[in-house]
Scaffold this motif. Sequence first.
Motif, PDB file in Angstrom:
ATOM      1  N   GLU A  99       0.821  -1.201   0.000  1.00 57.28           N
ATOM      2  CA  GLU A  99       0.000   0.000   0.000  1.00 57.28           C
ATOM      3  C   GLU A  99       0.863   1.261   0.000  1.00 57.28           C
ATOM      4  O   GLU A  99       0.330   2.372   0.018  1.00 57.28           O
ATOM      5  CB  GLU A  99      -0.920   0.009   1.219  1.00 57.28           C
ATOM      6  N   ALA A 100       2.173   1.102   0.007  1.00 55.61           N
ATOM      7  CA  ALA A 100       3.085   2.239  -0.030  1.00 55.61           C
ATOM      8  C   ALA A 100       4.348   1.831  -0.769  1.00 55.61           C
ATOM      9  O   ALA A 100       4.724   0.657  -0.784  1.00 55.61           O
ATOM     10  CB  ALA A 100       3.416   2.722   1.385  1.00 55.61           C
ATOM     11  N   ASP A 101       4.996   2.819  -1.403  1.00 48.04           N
ATOM     12  CA  ASP A 101       6.226   2.565  -2.157  1.00 48.04           C
ATOM     13  C   ASP A 101       7.477   2.848  -1.322  1.00 48.04           C
ATOM     14  O   ASP A 101       8.532   2.270  -1.580  1.00 48.04           O
ATOM     15  CB  ASP A 101       6.258   3.449  -3.409  1.00 48.04           C
ATOM     16  N   LEU A 102       7.357   3.743  -0.365  1.00 47.57           N
ATOM     17  CA  LEU A 102       8.488   4.109   0.485  1.00 47.57           C
ATOM     18  C   LEU A 102       7.946   4.533   1.839  1.00 47.57           C
ATOM     19  O   LEU A 102       6.882   5.164   1.921  1.00 47.57           O
ATOM     20  CB  LEU A 102       9.284   5.266  -0.147  1.00 47.57           C
ATOM     21  N   GLY A 103       8.668   4.183   2.911  1.00 49.42           N
ATOM     22  CA  GLY A 103       8.218   4.535   4.249  1.00 49.42           C
ATOM     23  C   GLY A 103       9.303   5.212   5.051  1.00 49.42           C
ATOM     24  O   GLY A 103      10.493   5.155   4.700  1.00 49.42           O
ATOM     25  N   PHE A 104       8.889   5.836   6.156  1.00 50.76           N
ATOM     26  CA  PHE A 104       9.822   6.499   7.070  1.00 50.76           C
ATOM     27  C   PHE A 104       9.390   6.173   8.498  1.00 50.76           C
ATOM     28  O   PHE A 104       8.211   6.315   8.840  1.00 50.76           O
ATOM     29  CB  PHE A 104       9.827   8.015   6.860  1.00 50.76           C
ATOM     30  N   VAL A 105      10.351   5.732   9.312  1.00 50.85           N
ATOM     31  CA  VAL A 105      10.051   5.349  10.693  1.00 50.85           C
ATOM     32  C   VAL A 105      11.056   5.981  11.649  1.00 50.85           C
ATOM     33  O   VAL A 105      12.135   6.405  11.244  1.00 50.85           O
ATOM     34  CB  VAL A 105      10.051   3.817  10.868  1.00 50.85           C
ATOM     35  N   GLU A 106      10.695   5.965  12.956  1.00 50.12           N
ATOM     36  CA  GLU A 106      11.481   6.686  13.960  1.00 50.12           C
ATOM     37  C   GLU A 106      11.969   5.809  15.101  1.00 50.12           C
ATOM     38  O   GLU A 106      12.594   6.300  16.026  1.00 50.12           O
ATOM     39  CB  GLU A 106      10.612   7.802  14.564  1.00 50.12           C
ATOM     40  N   TRP A 143      11.848   0.173   3.155  1.00 44.86           N
ATOM     41  CA  TRP A 143      11.175  -0.393   1.988  1.00 44.86           C
ATOM     42  C   TRP A 143      11.237  -1.915   2.107  1.00 44.86           C
ATOM     43  O   TRP A 143      12.061  -2.444   2.855  1.00 44.86           O
ATOM     44  CB  TRP A 143      11.840   0.080   0.698  1.00 44.86           C
ATOM     45  N   PRO A 144      10.381  -2.647   1.405  1.00 48.82           N
ATOM     46  CA  PRO A 144      10.379  -4.109   1.519  1.00 48.82           C
ATOM     47  C   PRO A 144      11.742  -4.707   1.167  1.00 48.82           C
ATOM     48  O   PRO A 144      12.398  -4.264   0.215  1.00 48.82           O
ATOM     49  CB  PRO A 144       9.303  -4.550   0.524  1.00 48.82           C
ATOM     50  N   THR A 145      12.163  -5.690   1.927  1.00 49.39           N
ATOM     51  CA  THR A 145      13.465  -6.317   1.727  1.00 49.39           C
ATOM     52  C   THR A 145      13.628  -6.789   0.285  1.00 49.39           C
ATOM     53  O   THR A 145      12.751  -7.447  -0.269  1.00 49.39           O
ATOM     54  CB  THR A 145      13.619  -7.521   2.681  1.00 49.39           C
ATOM     55  N   GLY A 146      14.765  -6.416  -0.302  1.00 46.74           N
ATOM     56  CA  GLY A 146      15.085  -6.849  -1.659  1.00 46.74           C
ATOM     57  C   GLY A 146      14.477  -6.009  -2.756  1.00 46.74           C
ATOM     58  O   GLY A 146      14.705  -6.268  -3.937  1.00 46.74           O
ATOM     59  N   SER A 158      14.515   0.144  16.059  1.00 44.53           N
ATOM     60  CA  SER A 158      14.826  -1.016  15.222  1.00 44.53           C
ATOM     61  C   SER A 158      14.042  -0.938  13.918  1.00 44.53           C
ATOM     62  O   SER A 158      13.068  -0.192  13.804  1.00 44.53           O
ATOM     63  CB  SER A 158      14.493  -2.308  15.962  1.00 44.53           C
ATOM     64  N   VAL A 159      14.498  -1.726  12.940  1.00 44.48           N
ATOM     65  CA  VAL A 159      13.822  -1.792  11.646  1.00 44.48           C
ATOM     66  C   VAL A 159      12.778  -2.900  11.702  1.00 44.48           C
ATOM     67  O   VAL A 159      13.097  -4.030  12.068  1.00 44.48           O
ATOM     68  CB  VAL A 159      14.835  -2.073  10.524  1.00 44.48           C
ATOM     69  N   PRO A 160      11.536  -2.607  11.370  1.00 44.32           N
ATOM     70  CA  PRO A 160      10.516  -3.662  11.391  1.00 44.32           C
ATOM     71  C   PRO A 160      10.894  -4.843  10.507  1.00 44.32           C
ATOM     72  O   PRO A 160      11.575  -4.675   9.486  1.00 44.32           O
ATOM     73  CB  PRO A 160       9.262  -2.941  10.854  1.00 44.32           C
ATOM     74  N   ALA A 161      10.491  -6.036  10.888  1.00 47.74           N
ATOM     75  CA  ALA A 161      10.815  -7.251  10.138  1.00 47.74           C
ATOM     76  C   ALA A 161      10.286  -7.158   8.711  1.00 47.74           C
ATOM     77  O   ALA A 161       9.199  -6.632   8.475  1.00 47.74           O
ATOM     78  CB  ALA A 161      10.216  -8.466  10.840  1.00 47.74           C
ATOM     79  N   ALA A 172      17.612   2.704   5.454  1.00 45.65           N
ATOM     80  CA  ALA A 172      18.776   3.593   5.393  1.00 45.65           C
ATOM     81  C   ALA A 172      18.533   4.731   6.370  1.00 45.65           C
ATOM     82  O   ALA A 172      17.429   5.301   6.414  1.00 45.65           O
ATOM     83  CB  ALA A 172      18.971   4.139   3.979  1.00 45.65           C
ATOM     84  N   VAL A 173      19.541   5.060   7.188  1.00 41.66           N
ATOM     85  CA  VAL A 173      19.423   6.179   8.129  1.00 41.66           C
ATOM     86  C   VAL A 173      19.469   7.480   7.334  1.00 41.66           C
ATOM     87  O   VAL A 173      20.378   7.699   6.528  1.00 41.66           O
ATOM     88  CB  VAL A 173      20.550   6.141   9.176  1.00 41.66           C
ATOM     89  N   ILE A 174      18.486   8.342   7.550  1.00 43.38           N
ATOM     90  CA  ILE A 174      18.424   9.604   6.807  1.00 43.38           C
ATOM     91  C   ILE A 174      18.634  10.821   7.699  1.00 43.38           C
ATOM     92  O   ILE A 174      18.921  11.917   7.213  1.00 43.38           O
ATOM     93  CB  ILE A 174      17.079   9.737   6.077  1.00 43.38           C
ATOM     94  N   ALA A 175      18.463  10.662   9.020  1.00 44.87           N
ATOM     95  CA  ALA A 175      18.635  11.797   9.933  1.00 44.87           C
ATOM     96  C   ALA A 175      18.721  11.259  11.361  1.00 44.87           C
ATOM     97  O   ALA A 175      18.498  10.074  11.609  1.00 44.87           O
ATOM     98  CB  ALA A 175      17.468  12.780   9.807  1.00 44.87           C
ATOM     99  N   HIS A 176      19.056  12.156  12.280  1.00 45.61           N
ATOM    100  CA  HIS A 176      19.139  11.799  13.693  1.00 45.61           C
ATOM    101  C   HIS A 176      18.228  12.730  14.484  1.00 45.61           C
ATOM    102  O   HIS A 176      17.998  13.879  14.100  1.00 45.61           O
ATOM    103  CB  HIS A 176      20.587  11.906  14.193  1.00 45.61           C
ATOM    104  N   ASP A 177      17.710  12.225  15.570  1.00 45.88           N
ATOM    105  CA  ASP A 177      16.763  12.985  16.372  1.00 45.88           C
ATOM    106  C   ASP A 177      16.968  12.600  17.831  1.00 45.88           C
ATOM    107  O   ASP A 177      17.612  11.591  18.139  1.00 45.88           O
ATOM    108  CB  ASP A 177      15.333  12.651  15.914  1.00 45.88           C
ATOM    109  N   ARG A 178      16.422  13.389  18.737  1.00 45.70           N
ATOM    110  CA  ARG A 178      16.407  12.996  20.141  1.00 45.70           C
ATOM    111  C   ARG A 178      15.099  13.444  20.761  1.00 45.70           C
ATOM    112  O   ARG A 178      14.475  14.418  20.324  1.00 45.70           O
ATOM    113  CB  ARG A 178      17.597  13.571  20.903  1.00 45.70           C
ATOM    114  N   LEU A 179      14.678  12.700  21.753  1.00 48.76           N
ATOM    115  CA  LEU A 179      13.485  13.056  22.495  1.00 48.76           C
ATOM    116  C   LEU A 179      13.865  13.951  23.663  1.00 48.76           C
ATOM    117  O   LEU A 179      14.949  13.802  24.241  1.00 48.76           O
ATOM    118  CB  LEU A 179      12.782  11.801  23.016  1.00 48.76           C
TER     119      LEU A 179
END
Length: 321
Positions: free
Chosen positions: A172-179, A302-305, A182-185, A190-197
């Motif tokens: 349902e998506a071509d590219l995703g961004f998470v925070e 993005w989906p593996t592979g 860990s990387v979901p299974a 690819a790391v694109i930025a750094h953040d802190r709470l």
Amino acid sequence: MSGSGDSARTGEHGTSRPAAGQGTGGSLAHRVPDLGALELLLAVARVGSLGGAARELGITQPAASSRVRSMERQLGVALVDRSPRGSRLTDAGALVTDWARRIVEAAEAFDAGAQALRDRRDSRLRVAASMTIAEYLLPGWLLALRAQRPGTAVSLLAGNSAAVAERLLSDEADLGFVEGLSVPAGLDSAVIAHDRLIVVAAPAHPWARRRTPLTARELATTPLILRETGSGTRQVLDAALGGLARPLIELSSTTAVKAAAVSGAGPAVLSELAVREELSMRRLVPVPVEGVTLARDLRAVWPTGHRPTGPARDLLSLTRR
């Protein structure tokens, strides 16, 4: 004993050709000339000169001659008679040229079909992003992408990191961004930025007047306004406090958490990216904490592979600038 006549015969112009029954096994790629060679043969037939054909295709005449000789060896027949007056197709060459024309036309149809698929792919981009990235980083990236690809329609699905993974894995998506930490299974990243709470509170809250940093124990035992379980922000906080964070209120968006904290409902833990304006206008005050690691990486996923292509690849490139 004459063994050479048993395995091969010599054709005109000394070109060796396979004996009956030879050259019919193995891959077609080894028995059929490549498209470049077939296009050269068609050009020779069209202009009547090997040199003219070479100029038309943007290659040197020696390269063209070498390509014709290689094709003749591969097919086992002479294709072109060369003379000072020009180049003429042999009878076999004329027949091969007819076949070549059909192959090249089929290749052109194949290429047009592939381009149509690329155009359809490039006409849309479906992005799924966790809330902080969707609200505070993606708008700028999407504006830059719009300048590069004005014809691409972009849809954005915002949710927590778990929802982003579900969207990608269900196509349902071509590219995703998470925070999260860990990387979901099932996803590459690819790391694109750094953040802190950071911990924030309204100016009237007692924590806003503290002289000493909060301890991890104080943070863990105080009810907080938090994002819901499954969000990257909550994942980082739970990891930092060993799962002991106490929710005063759980809300599903960063904007709602901020509004609750600004109203004085209680302290909150939020991305530094999300509260810059509130801090600068003193609607919220940062509360220092010691003994707690609240840093995190922001990732494209993005989906593996399935490495991003087309607009998704361009957007990924923009995030790294």
